[in-house]
Scaffold this motif. Structure first.
Motif, PDB file in Angstrom:
ATOM      1  N   ASP A  67       0.876  -1.166   0.000  1.00  0.00           N
ATOM      2  CA  ASP A  67       0.000   0.000   0.000  1.00  0.00           C
ATOM      3  C   ASP A  67       0.914   1.217   0.000  1.00  0.00           C
ATOM      4  N   CYS A  70      -0.043   4.999   2.508  1.00  0.00           N
ATOM      5  CA  CYS A  70      -1.144   4.299   3.185  1.00  0.00           C
ATOM      6  C   CYS A  70      -2.100   5.211   3.937  1.00  0.00           C
ATOM      7  N   GLY A  73      -4.690   3.980   6.645  1.00  0.00           N
ATOM      8  CA  GLY A  73      -4.721   2.541   6.437  1.00  0.00           C
ATOM      9  C   GLY A  73      -5.960   1.902   5.842  1.00  0.00           C
ATOM     10  N   THR A  76      -4.758  -0.710   3.252  1.00  0.00           N
ATOM     11  CA  THR A  76      -4.035  -1.751   3.979  1.00  0.00           C
ATOM     12  C   THR A  76      -4.984  -2.705   4.679  1.00  0.00           C
ATOM     13  N   ALA A  90       2.675  -1.375   4.444  1.00  0.00           N
ATOM     14  CA  ALA A  90       2.019  -0.070   4.402  1.00  0.00           C
ATOM     15  C   ALA A  90       3.081   0.995   4.598  1.00  0.00           C
ATOM     16  N   ASP A  92       4.328   5.184   4.248  1.00  0.00           N
ATOM     17  CA  ASP A  92       3.918   6.581   4.157  1.00  0.00           C
ATOM     18  C   ASP A  92       5.046   7.428   4.743  1.00  0.00           C
ATOM     19  N   ARG A  98       1.416   6.553   9.721  1.00  0.00           N
ATOM     20  CA  ARG A  98       1.918   5.216  10.041  1.00  0.00           C
ATOM     21  C   ARG A  98       1.395   4.746  11.398  1.00  0.00           C
ATOM     22  N   THR A 101      -2.233   3.690  10.949  1.00  0.00           N
ATOM     23  CA  THR A 101      -2.349   2.426  10.225  1.00  0.00           C
ATOM     24  C   THR A 101      -2.034   1.253  11.133  1.00  0.00           C
ATOM     25  N   VAL A 116       4.244  -1.835   8.773  1.00  0.00           N
ATOM     26  CA  VAL A 116       4.130  -0.397   8.559  1.00  0.00           C
ATOM     27  C   VAL A 116       5.519   0.226   8.662  1.00  0.00           C
ATOM     28  N   SER A 133      -2.301   1.894  -4.828  1.00  0.00           N
ATOM     29  CA  SER A 133      -1.989   3.265  -4.462  1.00  0.00           C
ATOM     30  C   SER A 133      -3.020   4.258  -4.980  1.00  0.00           C
TER      31      SER A 133
END
Length: 206
Positions: A67, A70, A73, A76, A90, A92, A98, A101, A116, A133
């Protein structure tokens, strides 16, 4: 919410928490959200179109899924729920994203299969069966292209990337650019101003 907030590594916006609810493929989700993270007030319309129109992974799908960007999430959590034999990475740049998520995946009982991390922390050897994405078009065309050039080559043989792009923010130009770069691109849906693109590497099967 400004682009500077959700593209920042560490958002300055005060952390105002909330929850959103949505359903995908017959499953209901309730996820924690917070200010300073992309689309904290609702499930982003582009993400909603992607999850509704792309081919979600089935229960037999294994390997690593990505992902890319993300947020808190939603993608995800859907991927990890639909593909219980897969590991979902995931990533980011936003540390708050994060954290959310990780929190959301754990609350849904998915934490053991969700990794993550910041983009630079993904092991170089990992190759992805699928990349999903809703990329950040507001970063500009050069940054968006750099993002695609970095991650699409990490598709595993036979892998597929699912992207959703706002038509008015470069959806068609990204399609053309990907084709120019030798990708195989199919527009699988166009809804509410968004393009859903299926991207594979030359010679790949999916």
């Amino acid at each position: 919410m400004t682009a500077e907030h959700y593209f920042s590594t560490d958002p300055d916006a005060p952390m105002r928490r909330g929850e959103i609810e949505f359903s995908v493929a017959g499953r209901d989700y309730r996820l924690a959200v917070a200010s300073g993270v992309f689309s904290a007030g609702r499930l982003d319309p582009g993400t909603a179109v992607l999850l509704r129109k792309a081919d979600l992974p089935g229960a037999a799908v294994e390997g690593d899924l990505l992902d890319l960007g993300c947020g808190y999430g939603p993608i995800t959590c859907v991927l990890a729920s639909e593909a219980p034999r897969a590991t979902v990475h995931a990533i980011d740049v936003n540390s708050r994203a994060r954290e959310l998520t990780s929190e959301n995946a754990t609350k849904l009982g998915l934490g053991a299969r969700v990794r993550v991390s910041a983009p630079d922390d993904v092991p170089e050897e990992v190759r992805f069966a699928q990349i999903w994405s809703n990329p950040p078009t507001h970063v500009g065309k050069a940054e968006l292209h750099a993002l695609m050039e970095r991650w699409l080559p990490r598709l595993a043989p036979g892998g597929v990337a699912w992207l959703v792009i706002n038509r008015n923010l470069g959806g068609d130009s990204l399609h053309a650019w990907l084709v120019e770069r030798g990708r195989q691109v199919e527009r699988v849906a166009s809804q509410k101003g968004f393009r859903v693109l299926k991207v594979t590497l030359p010679g790949a099967t999916s």
